[in-house]
Design a protein around this motif. Structure first.
Motif, PDB file in Angstrom:
ATOM      1  N   TYR A 227       0.828  -1.203   0.000  1.00  0.00           N
ATOM      2  CA  TYR A 227       0.000   0.000   0.000  1.00  0.00           C
ATOM      3  C   TYR A 227       0.863   1.254   0.000  1.00  0.00           C
ATOM      4  CZ  TYR A 227      -4.026   2.904   1.105  1.00  0.00           C
ATOM      5  OH  TYR A 227      -5.014   3.841   1.065  1.00  0.00           O
ATOM      6  N   LEU A 228       1.956   1.232   0.784  1.00  0.00           N
ATOM      7  CA  LEU A 228       2.860   2.378   0.791  1.00  0.00           C
ATOM      8  C   LEU A 228       3.517   2.566  -0.569  1.00  0.00           C
ATOM      9  CD1 LEU A 228       4.589   2.011   4.270  1.00  0.00           C
ATOM     10  CD2 LEU A 228       2.982   3.776   3.571  1.00  0.00           C
ATOM     11  N   ALA A 229       3.824   1.447  -1.235  1.00  0.00           N
ATOM     12  CA  ALA A 229       4.410   1.558  -2.571  1.00  0.00           C
ATOM     13  C   ALA A 229       3.418   2.166  -3.560  1.00  0.00           C
ATOM     14  CB  ALA A 229       4.862   0.180  -3.052  1.00  0.00           C
ATOM     15  N   LYS A 230       2.099   1.951  -3.313  1.00  0.00           N
ATOM     16  CA  LYS A 230       1.094   2.504  -4.218  1.00  0.00           C
ATOM     17  C   LYS A 230       0.853   3.987  -3.966  1.00  0.00           C
ATOM     18  CE  LYS A 230      -1.496  -1.788  -4.918  1.00  0.00           C
ATOM     19  NZ  LYS A 230      -2.794  -2.476  -4.707  1.00  0.00           N
TER      20      LYS A 230
ATOM     21  N   TRP B 270       8.520   5.821  -5.057  1.00  0.00           N
ATOM     22  CA  TRP B 270       9.866   5.665  -4.525  1.00  0.00           C
ATOM     23  C   TRP B 270      10.831   5.296  -5.644  1.00  0.00           C
ATOM     24  CZ3 TRP B 270      10.953   6.640   0.570  1.00  0.00           C
ATOM     25  CH2 TRP B 270       9.867   6.732   1.432  1.00  0.00           C
ATOM     26  N   SER B 271      12.064   5.717  -5.470  1.00  0.00           N
ATOM     27  CA  SER B 271      13.139   5.360  -6.399  1.00  0.00           C
ATOM     28  C   SER B 271      14.291   4.762  -5.606  1.00  0.00           C
ATOM     29  CB  SER B 271      13.633   6.584  -7.175  1.00  0.00           C
ATOM     30  OG  SER B 271      12.615   7.089  -8.016  1.00  0.00           O
ATOM     31  N   PHE B 272      14.861   3.693  -6.167  1.00  0.00           N
ATOM     32  CA  PHE B 272      16.028   3.051  -5.561  1.00  0.00           C
ATOM     33  C   PHE B 272      17.228   3.319  -6.457  1.00  0.00           C
ATOM     34  CE2 PHE B 272      18.766  -0.718  -4.921  1.00  0.00           C
ATOM     35  CZ  PHE B 272      19.050  -0.519  -3.585  1.00  0.00           C
ATOM     36  N   MET B 273      18.222   3.976  -5.906  1.00  0.00           N
ATOM     37  CA  MET B 273      19.374   4.408  -6.696  1.00  0.00           C
ATOM     38  C   MET B 273      20.633   3.704  -6.201  1.00  0.00           C
ATOM     39  SD  MET B 273      18.576   8.494  -6.981  1.00  0.00           S
ATOM     40  CE  MET B 273      18.565   8.698  -5.208  1.00  0.00           C
ATOM     41  N   VAL B 274      21.427   3.233  -7.154  1.00  0.00           N
ATOM     42  CA  VAL B 274      22.705   2.576  -6.865  1.00  0.00           C
ATOM     43  C   VAL B 274      23.792   3.321  -7.637  1.00  0.00           C
ATOM     44  CG1 VAL B 274      24.011   0.429  -6.954  1.00  0.00           C
ATOM     45  CG2 VAL B 274      21.541   0.365  -6.562  1.00  0.00           C
ATOM     46  N   HIS B 275      24.836   3.744  -6.919  1.00  0.00           N
ATOM     47  CA  HIS B 275      25.948   4.469  -7.537  1.00  0.00           C
ATOM     48  C   HIS B 275      27.253   3.754  -7.193  1.00  0.00           C
ATOM     49  CE1 HIS B 275      23.369   7.911  -8.457  1.00  0.00           C
ATOM     50  NE2 HIS B 275      22.872   7.776  -7.243  1.00  0.00           N
TER      51      HIS B 275
ATOM     52  N   ASN C  41       9.967  10.295  -4.504  1.00  0.00           N
ATOM     53  CA  ASN C  41       9.670  11.189  -5.625  1.00  0.00           C
ATOM     54  C   ASN C  41       8.409  12.005  -5.386  1.00  0.00           C
ATOM     55  OD1 ASN C  41      11.905  10.207  -7.078  1.00  0.00           O
ATOM     56  ND2 ASN C  41      10.713   8.444  -7.760  1.00  0.00           N
ATOM     57  N   SER C  42       7.366  11.356  -4.902  1.00  0.00           N
ATOM     58  CA  SER C  42       6.109  12.060  -4.636  1.00  0.00           C
ATOM     59  C   SER C  42       5.430  11.391  -3.460  1.00  0.00           C
ATOM     60  CB  SER C  42       5.196  12.030  -5.866  1.00  0.00           C
ATOM     61  OG  SER C  42       4.841  10.701  -6.193  1.00  0.00           O
ATOM     62  N   GLY C  43       4.783  12.211  -2.655  1.00  0.00           N
ATOM     63  CA  GLY C  43       4.113  11.680  -1.478  1.00  0.00           C
ATOM     64  C   GLY C  43       3.693  12.806  -0.560  1.00  0.00           C
ATOM     65  N   MET C  44       3.648  12.511   0.724  1.00  0.00           N
ATOM     66  CA  MET C  44       3.222  13.495   1.705  1.00  0.00           C
ATOM     67  C   MET C  44       4.228  14.636   1.776  1.00  0.00           C
ATOM     68  SD  MET C  44       2.181  12.778   5.646  1.00  0.00           S
ATOM     69  CE  MET C  44       1.557  14.100   6.691  1.00  0.00           C
TER      70      MET C  44
ATOM     71  N   GLN D  72      14.147  10.563   7.851  1.00  0.00           N
ATOM     72  CA  GLN D  72      12.976  11.318   7.434  1.00  0.00           C
ATOM     73  C   GLN D  72      12.971  11.474   5.918  1.00  0.00           C
ATOM     74  OE1 GLN D  72      12.839  15.007   9.589  1.00  0.00           O
ATOM     75  NE2 GLN D  72      11.967  14.052  11.420  1.00  0.00           N
ATOM     76  N   PHE D  73      11.775  11.359   5.357  1.00  0.00           N
ATOM     77  CA  PHE D  73      11.610  11.466   3.915  1.00  0.00           C
ATOM     78  C   PHE D  73      10.561  12.521   3.606  1.00  0.00           C
ATOM     79  CE2 PHE D  73      13.532   7.308   4.189  1.00  0.00           C
ATOM     80  CZ  PHE D  73      14.336   7.251   3.061  1.00  0.00           C
ATOM     81  N   GLN D  74      10.828  13.252   2.539  1.00  0.00           N
ATOM     82  CA  GLN D  74       9.935  14.254   1.990  1.00  0.00           C
ATOM     83  C   GLN D  74      10.126  14.214   0.480  1.00  0.00           C
ATOM     84  OE1 GLN D  74      10.574  18.047   3.773  1.00  0.00           O
ATOM     85  NE2 GLN D  74       8.803  19.026   2.839  1.00  0.00           N
ATOM     86  N   PRO D  75       9.132  14.595  -0.304  1.00  0.00           N
ATOM     87  CA  PRO D  75       9.329  14.544  -1.759  1.00  0.00           C
ATOM     88  C   PRO D  75      10.608  15.258  -2.185  1.00  0.00           C
ATOM     89  CG  PRO D  75       7.032  14.967  -1.284  1.00  0.00           C
ATOM     90  CD  PRO D  75       7.746  14.989   0.029  1.00  0.00           C
ATOM     91  N   GLY D  76      11.483  14.491  -2.844  1.00  0.00           N
ATOM     92  CA  GLY D  76      12.771  15.015  -3.274  1.00  0.00           C
ATOM     93  C   GLY D  76      13.912  14.643  -2.354  1.00  0.00           C
TER      94      GLY D  76
END
Length: 415
Positions: A192-195, A199-204, A223-226, A255-259
């Motif tokens: 449900y959270l994924a919907k 989210w983006s998973f980045m590997v460098h 990327n987008s959310g609350m 903590q996560f926020q869009p961006g």
């Protein structure tokens, strides 16, 4: 009264107080209270002083002078109690069955002004024996009731054991269901959270620009959310393709926020991927699994409330769009009804024209039939005229003058 030395000598060796119900060990002659003795024998069947193995019968009850005086007083009181209170020195040897009390012989005689004249009576021994028999019968009944109660207790214990066993089975089953339900809820929460959030998973490779050590850097980005910052607990797992060891997992919170993004700049060494079995030998790739969820139920509630508000706004927007579309639908329906009425008028006009064309076609067919008949009559007239002309010509040939002229023409022709 005893002196202090005697008090110390005769005090209890457990509680160090002057015992009331005294017991003396037959091996060491030390005193102990009956209550203290019961406690000692329950835990350790040995004398607390000489440590000899003993039972309760090895401790003798001791009576001092005050105890003897109390015993004498009790015997005196018992002797006084066996004498009649109205007739002095008369023993209570008779039992009045009417009043259920012990009386003397003078109480039955009117000469001595007895109160129990004409009452039923018997000897005290018979009344005592009868009472003893009744008590024994009552005791036997009580004993049978106790045995029956013990059987019921055993049966209840067996039932209780069965119930406890069933309860334990149900509890284990409930615990398993509880664990499975929690696992299912966690999985549904992650889905449900994924919907509701992108989210983006980045590997460098070597994100930290370390020249001496090549490491993998992994990050999770919202990327987008609350729009408000929410604290998440996340775990990134590097799948191991070969070897008996488990996958390499790292957990963290942030903590996560869009961006915003969180992760590790130095997650795992690139040189150790192949040697530790994390590199797929066939396709030359590595595989990651990441899981995340809000740290607390309150954070998860905030995310759900935000998502519900978004869904509510979307629902209102959809309702406005539906209302607008319904208005457009009504306008189109009115236009369609008008067009339908016009089409019906055109169809009626077309049907009228078709009927008139059909009538005209019938008239033309009638006219065409009449013209055909007229042509046939004309052809018949022409054929009759030809026949008449032929007949007239034949008649001319068969006249005598004509025959003579023909003979002359024939003769001239042959000459």
């Amino acid at each position: 009264m005893l002196s202090d030395d005697h008090n110390e000598t005769f005090m209890c060796i457990i509680c160090f107080e002057s015992p009331e119900d005294r017991r003396m060990c037959r091996f060491c002659s030390k005193f102990i209270c009956a209550s203290c003795l019961d406690l000692v024998l329950v835990h350790d069947p040995k004398c607390p002083h000489c440590r000899a193995e003993v039972t309760r019968e090895d401790f003798t009850k001791v009576l001092w002078l005050p105890d003897h005086l109390k015993e004498v007083d009790n015997q005196v009181k018992l002797g006084i109690a066996n004498k009649c209170s109205e007739h002095e020195r008369q023993e209570l040897s008779i039992f009045c069955q009417t009043c259920a009390v012990r009386i003397c012989a003078h109480c039955l005689l009117s000469v001595f002004h007895g109160k129990h004249v004409d009452h039923g009576y018997c000897s005290s021994e018979d009344a005592y024996a009868k009472t003893v028999n009744e008590l024994r019968e009552h005791i036997n009944n009580v004993r049978h009731a106790v045995e029956k109660g013990q059987e019921e207790v055993k049966k209840n214990k067996r039932s209780l054991n069965t119930i406890l066993q069933y309860r334990n089975q149900r509890r284990d089953k409930f615990n398993k269901m509880h664990v499975l339900m929690h696992m299912k809820i966690d999985n549904e929460t992650e889905k449900y959270l994924a919907k509701i959030a992108d989210w983006s998973f980045m590997v460098h490779p070597n994100y930290s620009n370390d020249r001496h050590r090549h490491v993998l850097s992994v990050f999770l980005k919202l990327n987008s959310g609350m729009p408000e910052p929410i604290e998440y607990t996340y775990a990134i797992e590097l799948v191991r393709y070969s070897g008996n060891a488990s996958n390499y997992t790292v957990q963290g919170t942030g903590q996560f926020q869009p961006g915003w993004k969180n992760g590790w700049k130095s997650f795992y060494s690139v040189e150790d991927l192949a040697s530790k079995g994390f590199l797929c030998p066939n396709e030359d790739k590595i595989k990651f699994i990441f899981k995340l969820r809000p740290t607390t139920i309150f954070e998860y509630r905030k995310v759900l409330e935000w998502h519900l508000n978004q869904m509510e706004d979307k629902r209102k927007h959809d309702e406005h769009a539906i209302a607008r579309l319904e208005q457009e639908k009504k306008c189109l329906e009115r236009t369609a009804s008008e067009q339908r009425s016009k089409i019906e008028k055109i169809e009626r006009r077309e049907s009228e024209l078709k009927e008139s064309l059909a009538s005209q076609r019938k008239d033309r067919e009638i006219i065409a039939g009449q013209s055909c008949e007229l042509k046939a009559v004309k052809r018949e007239n022409e054929s009759l005229k030809r026949k008449l002309s032929n007949i007239a010509a034949a008649q001319k040939r068969h006249r005598p003058e004509d025959r003579r002229d023909e003979a002359q023409r024939y003769k001239k022709a042959h000459d």
